[in-house]
Design an enzyme around this catalytic site. Structure first.
Site, mmCIF file in Angstrom:
data_model
loop_
_atom_site.group_PDB
_atom_site.id
_atom_site.type_symbol
_atom_site.label_atom_id
_atom_site.label_comp_id
_atom_site.label_asym_id
_atom_site.label_seq_id
_atom_site.Cartn_x
_atom_site.Cartn_y
_atom_site.Cartn_z
ATOM 1 C CB SER A 92 8.986 36.422 -27.399
ATOM 2 O OG SER A 92 8.985 34.996 -28.505
ATOM 3 C CE1 TYR B 69 5.260 34.713 -23.349
ATOM 4 C CE2 TYR B 69 5.851 33.763 -25.760
ATOM 5 C CZ TYR B 69 6.220 34.397 -24.689
ATOM 6 O OH TYR B 69 7.642 34.370 -24.304
ATOM 7 C CE LYS C 66 7.332 37.867 -22.530
ATOM 8 N NZ LYS C 66 8.081 38.145 -21.563
HETATM 9 P P1 NAD Z 1 11.100 30.404 -16.989
HETATM 10 O O1 NAD Z 1 9.686 30.009 -16.784
HETATM 11 O O2 NAD Z 1 12.088 29.388 -16.723
HETATM 12 O O3 NAD Z 1 11.302 31.749 -15.982
HETATM 13 C C1 NAD Z 1 10.478 32.684 -15.814
HETATM 14 C C2 NAD Z 1 10.725 32.806 -14.558
HETATM 15 O O4 NAD Z 1 9.829 33.827 -14.069
HETATM 16 C C3 NAD Z 1 10.320 31.895 -13.634
HETATM 17 O O5 NAD Z 1 11.553 31.445 -12.343
HETATM 18 C C4 NAD Z 1 9.105 32.086 -12.954
HETATM 19 O O6 NAD Z 1 8.975 31.469 -11.348
HETATM 20 C C5 NAD Z 1 9.063 33.624 -12.584
HETATM 21 N N1 NAD Z 1 7.585 34.147 -12.788
HETATM 22 C C6 NAD Z 1 6.776 34.240 -13.403
HETATM 23 N N2 NAD Z 1 5.746 34.907 -13.019
HETATM 24 C C7 NAD Z 1 6.368 35.613 -12.259
HETATM 25 C C8 NAD Z 1 5.637 36.710 -11.493
HETATM 26 N N3 NAD Z 1 4.456 37.078 -11.746
HETATM 27 N N4 NAD Z 1 6.310 37.309 -10.307
HETATM 28 C C9 NAD Z 1 7.638 36.828 -10.236
HETATM 29 N N5 NAD Z 1 8.226 35.752 -10.997
HETATM 30 C C10 NAD Z 1 7.584 35.328 -11.819
HETATM 31 O O7 NAD Z 1 11.093 31.100 -18.685
HETATM 32 P P2 NAD Z 1 12.395 31.309 -19.494
HETATM 33 O O8 NAD Z 1 12.444 30.547 -20.559
HETATM 34 O O9 NAD Z 1 13.519 31.301 -18.716
HETATM 35 O O10 NAD Z 1 12.046 32.818 -20.042
HETATM 36 C C11 NAD Z 1 12.260 34.067 -19.521
HETATM 37 C C12 NAD Z 1 11.872 35.203 -20.123
HETATM 38 O O11 NAD Z 1 11.852 34.996 -21.502
HETATM 39 C C13 NAD Z 1 9.993 35.033 -20.085
HETATM 40 O O12 NAD Z 1 9.492 36.303 -19.940
HETATM 41 C C14 NAD Z 1 9.799 34.591 -21.381
HETATM 42 O O13 NAD Z 1 8.474 35.000 -21.882
HETATM 43 C C15 NAD Z 1 10.761 35.087 -22.315
HETATM 44 N N6 NAD Z 1 11.103 34.151 -23.537
HETATM 45 C C16 NAD Z 1 11.323 32.982 -23.311
HETATM 46 C C17 NAD Z 1 11.476 32.256 -24.508
HETATM 47 C C18 NAD Z 1 11.759 30.584 -24.535
HETATM 48 O O14 NAD Z 1 11.585 29.936 -25.597
HETATM 49 N N7 NAD Z 1 12.179 30.276 -23.371
HETATM 50 C C19 NAD Z 1 11.543 32.768 -25.991
HETATM 51 C C20 NAD Z 1 11.180 34.059 -25.803
HETATM 52 C C21 NAD Z 1 11.171 34.686 -24.769
HETATM 53 N N1 UFG Z 2 7.964 20.372 -32.963
HETATM 54 C C1 UFG Z 2 7.805 18.953 -33.282
HETATM 55 N N2 UFG Z 2 7.767 18.161 -32.320
HETATM 56 C C2 UFG Z 2 7.462 18.549 -31.065
HETATM 57 C C3 UFG Z 2 7.717 19.950 -30.799
HETATM 58 C C4 UFG Z 2 8.082 20.681 -31.446
HETATM 59 O O1 UFG Z 2 7.917 18.677 -34.439
HETATM 60 O O2 UFG Z 2 7.152 17.485 -30.330
HETATM 61 C C5 UFG Z 2 8.338 21.491 -33.849
HETATM 62 C C6 UFG Z 2 7.508 22.427 -34.205
HETATM 63 O O3 UFG Z 2 6.308 21.984 -34.899
HETATM 64 C C7 UFG Z 2 8.139 23.746 -34.807
HETATM 65 C C8 UFG Z 2 9.376 23.357 -34.090
HETATM 66 O O4 UFG Z 2 9.505 21.942 -33.518
HETATM 67 O O5 UFG Z 2 8.108 23.382 -36.002
HETATM 68 C C9 UFG Z 2 10.014 24.233 -33.077
HETATM 69 O O6 UFG Z 2 8.875 24.256 -31.911
HETATM 70 P P1 UFG Z 2 9.022 24.606 -30.438
HETATM 71 O O7 UFG Z 2 7.656 24.672 -29.927
HETATM 72 O O8 UFG Z 2 10.319 24.254 -29.957
HETATM 73 O O9 UFG Z 2 9.016 26.222 -30.642
HETATM 74 P P2 UFG Z 2 8.131 27.355 -31.473
HETATM 75 O O10 UFG Z 2 9.031 27.994 -32.601
HETATM 76 O O11 UFG Z 2 7.019 26.960 -31.949
HETATM 77 O O12 UFG Z 2 8.088 28.343 -30.326
HETATM 78 C C10 UFG Z 2 9.014 28.818 -29.531
HETATM 79 C C11 UFG Z 2 8.654 29.251 -27.926
HETATM 80 C C12 UFG Z 2 7.366 30.431 -28.189
HETATM 81 C C13 UFG Z 2 8.147 31.553 -28.849
HETATM 82 C C14 UFG Z 2 8.477 31.052 -30.038
HETATM 83 C C15 UFG Z 2 9.370 32.204 -30.815
HETATM 84 O O13 UFG Z 2 7.943 28.069 -27.489
HETATM 85 O O14 UFG Z 2 7.141 30.782 -26.882
HETATM 86 O O15 UFG Z 2 9.649 30.175 -30.048
HETATM 87 O O16 UFG Z 2 10.332 32.655 -29.912
HETATM 88 F F1 UFG Z 2 7.116 32.612 -28.779
#
Ligand code: NAD
Ligand code: UFG
Length: 336
Positions: free
Chosen positions: A124, A148, A152
């Site tokens: 991430s 978190y 990572k």
């Molecule tokens: P998500 O929660 O939709 O998917 C994660 C999946 O992993 C889920 O299906 C959950 O049931 C499963 N899981 C969690 N813990 C587990 C465990 N211990 N064993 C087996 N399964 C497990 O999340 P996502 O948004 O699809 O994210 C996927 C990956 O990408 C994650 O590793 C997350 O940290 C990373 N990531 C996500 C974002 C984002 O904004 N969505 C940004 C950067 C990185």
């Molecule tokens: N925001 C609002 N109102 C809301 C929600 C969000 O104004 O109700 C704003 C936040 O303040 C921020 C922007 O929208 O400025 C984006 O916010 P998000 O929560 O959608 O995303 P972030 O960039 O804060 O964080 C996301 C994921 C994290 C990840 C990060 C970098 O939630 O897990 O991107 O990848 F680490």
């Protein structure tokens, strides 16, 4: 290739499964369903015509992993499984180190002993320091500020050291910026449990009338319109990036760290305006204080992804808004 997709019923994993199957790969998903629904399997099947193999499995279940690797041979692993809520990680750090770090170690240990040498890991942009100047390059200082982000980064470090110790390993950690949107069919998408924290799912639920209004967190940032800037990337582009990573690892060994973003910053106000215009739906909103811990501006330098993966994003901000809203309308309660 035969690919093990951990976390494949989740948001990003499910879209990547669709892309993998469309490219002719055979997949098995391993997921403990802690943040996803088995209905995602049926949806993936509806889009691609093939239901992926599925194993209910927690990544920390070492004997369970062993059984899986004994029963099936995999050419590669895409490791999405993990927990991802920043605020929750501050309140419950052990949950994050346990799922994300211990789970990864158990997976890598079993995989190595079964001769799987190709791995793509979901990292991430949150690993970058708060003071990193955008566009952020992969060699920018890493300084995660919450458990978190640290979990990572620890996994990235573990993979780097594993690659140093094992000449045959081929690993790519992809640092995602802000994934949004859904498959254009509206059949798979993001189904957050409870009230969403992230901007796009929040916008969708306000548009649907499930939430009253959006609060724009902070209007006094030193950005052109005063609201915070992020690099939103369509989840379909992200899925395609994973395919390219898999192809890259066919001919490249060692550890690689690559940003996946668009390289463009979008402010909260720009996103709000685009969503209302594209979807012709009003979003009641108010302006509030900054959200603690937020940065003013984060977007990717995507030169490395372009150079090593030959990958560039195709979907626009309008596509992200349209597809997110289609998914929301077709699935008002997620996969329920
Ligand atoms: P998500 O929660 O939709 O998917 C994660 C999946 O992993 C889920 O299906 C959950 O049931 C499963 N899981 C969690 N813990 C587990 C465990 N211990 N064993 C087996 N399964 C497990 O999340 P996502 O948004 O699809 O994210 C996927 C990956 O990408 C994650 O590793 C997350 O940290 C990373 N990531 C996500 C974002 C984002 O904004 N969505 C940004 C950067 C990185
Ligand atoms: N925001 C609002 N109102 C809301 C929600 C969000 O104004 O109700 C704003 C936040 O303040 C921020 C922007 O929208 O400025 C984006 O916010 P998000 O929560 O959608 O995303 P972030 O960039 O804060 O964080 C996301 C994921 C994290 C990840 C990060 C970098 O939630 O897990 O991107 O990848 F680490």
């Amino acid at each position: 290739m035969k690919v093990l997709v951990t976390g494949g019923t989740g948001y990003i994993g499910s879209h990547t499964c669709v892309a993998l199957q469309a490219a002719g790969h055979e997949i098995t998903i391993a997921d403990n369903l802690s943040n996803s629904s088995p209905e995602a399997l049926a949806r993936i099947a509806r889009i691609s015509g093939t239901r992926p193999g599925f194993q209910a499995l927690d990544m920390r279940d070492a004997p369970g992993l062993e059984k899986l690797f004994d029963a099936q041979c995999f050419d590669a692993i895409m490791h999405f499984a993990g927990v991802k809520a920043v605020a929750e990680s501050v309140a419950d750090p052990l949950k994050y180190y346990s799922n994300n770090v211990m789970g990864s170690i158990a997976l890598f240990d079993s995989a190595l002993r079964h001769g799987v040498t190709r791995l793509v890991f979901s990292s991430s942009a949150t690993v970058y320091g708060e003071n990193s100047r955008s566009p952020i390059r992969e060699d920018a200082p890493v300084a995660p500020v919450n458990p978190y982000g640290r979990s990572k980064h620890m996994v990235e470090e573990i993979l780097t050291e594993m690659c140093r110790a094992n000449a045959g390993l081929r690993v790519m950690a992809l640092r995602y910026f802000n994934p949004v949107g859904a498959h254009p069919s509206g059949l798979v998408g993001e189904a957050p449990v409870g009230t969403p924290n992230n901007l796009m799912p929040y916008l969708c639920q306000v548009a649907a009338g499930r939430l009253e209004e959006l609060t724009v967190f902070g209007t006094d940032y030193p950005t052109p319109d005063g609201t915070a800037v992020r690099d939103y990337i369509h989840v379909m582009d992200l899925a395609e990036g994973h395919l390219r990573a898999l192809e890259f690892l066919e001919s490249h060994g060692g550890m690689h760290l690559v940003n996946l973003g668009t390289g463009r910053g979008t402010s909260v106000l720009e996103m709000l305006t685009a969503f209302q215009r594209v979807n012709q739906v009003p979003i009641p909103h108010r302006f509030g204080a900054r959200r603690p811990g937020d940065t003013k501006e984060t977007f990717a330098d995507v030169a490395l992804a372009d150079r090593v993966l030959g990958w560039r994003t195709q979907y626009s901000l309008d596509d992200m808004c349209r597809d997110a809203w289609r998914w929301q309308k077709m699935n008002p309660k997620g996969y329920e």
